[in-house]
Write an enzyme that holds these catalytic residues in place. Sequence first.
Site, short mmCIF file in Angstrom:
data_model
loop_
_atom_site.label_atom_id
_atom_site.label_comp_id
_atom_site.label_asym_id
_atom_site.label_seq_id
_atom_site.Cartn_x
_atom_site.Cartn_y
_atom_site.Cartn_z
N GLN A 1 -2.01 2.43 -4.02
CA GLN A 1 -2.16 1.94 -2.79
C GLN A 1 -2.64 3.17 -1.97
OE1 GLN A 1 -0.83 -1.50 -1.06
NE2 GLN A 1 -1.95 -1.51 -2.80
N SER B 1 -0.03 -4.19 -3.38
CA SER B 1 0.33 -3.87 -4.69
C SER B 1 0.28 -4.88 -5.84
CB SER B 1 1.74 -3.42 -4.74
OG SER B 1 1.69 -2.08 -4.06
N ASP C 1 2.53 2.88 -3.21
CA ASP C 1 2.76 2.43 -4.40
C ASP C 1 1.86 2.72 -5.75
OD1 ASP C 1 4.65 1.55 -2.50
OD2 ASP C 1 4.22 -0.68 -3.12
N TRP D 1 -4.29 8.91 2.29
CA TRP D 1 -2.78 8.42 2.15
C TRP D 1 -2.58 7.49 0.71
CZ3 TRP D 1 1.91 7.63 3.97
CH2 TRP D 1 2.78 6.73 3.56
#
Length: 554
Positions: free
Chosen positions: A157, A198, A141, A138
Amino acid sequence: MTMVLTLTGALAQQKLQVLGKSRAMQRVVVTNKYLLLPVQEREDNANIRILKDGQQVKSLNVRLAVDQVDYYVPLNLTQFTTTNSQLLLDITFYGDRRFTGAMKDFLCWKEMKQSDTFDTKNREKYRPQYHHTPVYGWMNDPNGMFYKDGVYHLYYQWNPYGSMWENMTWGHSTSRDLIHWEAQPTAIEPDALGDIFSGSCVVDKENDRVVAFYTSAGKSQTQSMAVSKDNGQTFEKYSGNPVLVSTEEDFRDPKAFWNPEIQRWNLILAVGQEMRIYSSADLKEWKYESSFGKELGCHDGVWECPDLMKLQVRGTDKQKWLLICNINPGGPFGGSATQYFVGTFDGHHFNCEHKDTRWMDYGKDHYATVTFDNAPDGRKIALAWMSNWQYANQVPTKQFRSANSLPRDLDLYEYEGQTYCGVTPSREVNALRGKVVKKLPKTCEIVVDVKGTTEVTLSNKLGEQVLMKYDVAKKTFSMDRTRSYASFSEAFPCVTTAPVYGDIRQLRIFIDNSSIEVFDAEGRLSMTNLIFPTEPYNNIKVAGGRATIYEIKN
């Protein structure tokens, strides 16, 4: 009562101990580099605590397979110990046993395997050809982006243990041209302060280092710092972390930058539904300066991922400041989106010059937009996460999820006495243009010379289509993907519509395997939407204009 099972297959001769209905312990004798964990996405997370000599060395969450394996993810065992030594996996399942059955029968016990390799060959028909994606897992950001010594660094991320949001870590990719990206080792991993959310990086030229700021997401959200002395390949976390704390629940996404006008560093943070601005002389001690955001812009969701920069106004000698504010939910078509504010900033206070809400991109799949620090020639180059929180976890891919937008250069332009953010595909994108073709390929750039109201329809033989329309009378541009494949989410079908500031003369339309990005050639319109056609669109119909189709170079 403890139940002991002897496994067959990949982990033969290693004991599985079942402790109650939801907990088990698996002893692993390390024989290879990786333990391949089988994932089943419809299941709930299981927490795996990795123990060495009775001490926890890592904790992660994985949707371990119960009765079907969707894919595998690698756990690097050699980061914890040496070959032939032992690790203990302490596993807690959170799923409801009434639906998943007895834990001793779960498929994961048979399918866990050790291996010295992990197959990352692309098997996804929707993986983009010319947009950045993670090799697996996955991604959301973009984080910590900077340019140094000819190399663009993109952190992001990342969940290394599945293709749904979890285990937030900073992944890392590098590029010399903003188009071709090379995967790098993991940059910053979770620690006792929490997952790594982030943040940003700055190139500290005076001290020849790169400094990262990120949100440590534990029981509270705090801001931490890490330093790299090898151009961003590895980071050492600051021993004085956290460097900023708050009583606020949503306190995250630090964006730092050097401000030559005050000869200090500035940092802007998203806090609830406002932005807070700080200053510092040494990047360690931060002074609160001011807050911005009350009664301005959209407040339908939490403010996130800020950025603040000074930009030239086209055709003038004026410069103004642009404050980027990503918001979720609250976007103009539901879910997440990027809004912005134009105004003045003196290093202490940002003042907005307009009262209306303004969106940087009028598609549904443009979020977490931030820019590269230290970009060449003073450019402000932005990347966005190309998805929407309404369905990001459900899009029809498995090996990976999510891509970044094409790189875009930001500037400012004036229209009818107002100043707006200009968004133009970065010049590096031009290198993608191949030869002109007549038939519509799977991936391409379409340049449409506009002659008044213009419609562009992309379709396939299954009746799936995307309709784009520039309406001169209404001064709008729209994209209709309601007839694009969308069975994975009721929130996906939509028509996105943008205001047009001035006449459009030419459109640039970038099509990749799962996305369409449209720009006015003069940089006054940007619209980014995902698409998932069952078969690629291979037909194009243009009414009111003339299209030139360029294939994409490999």
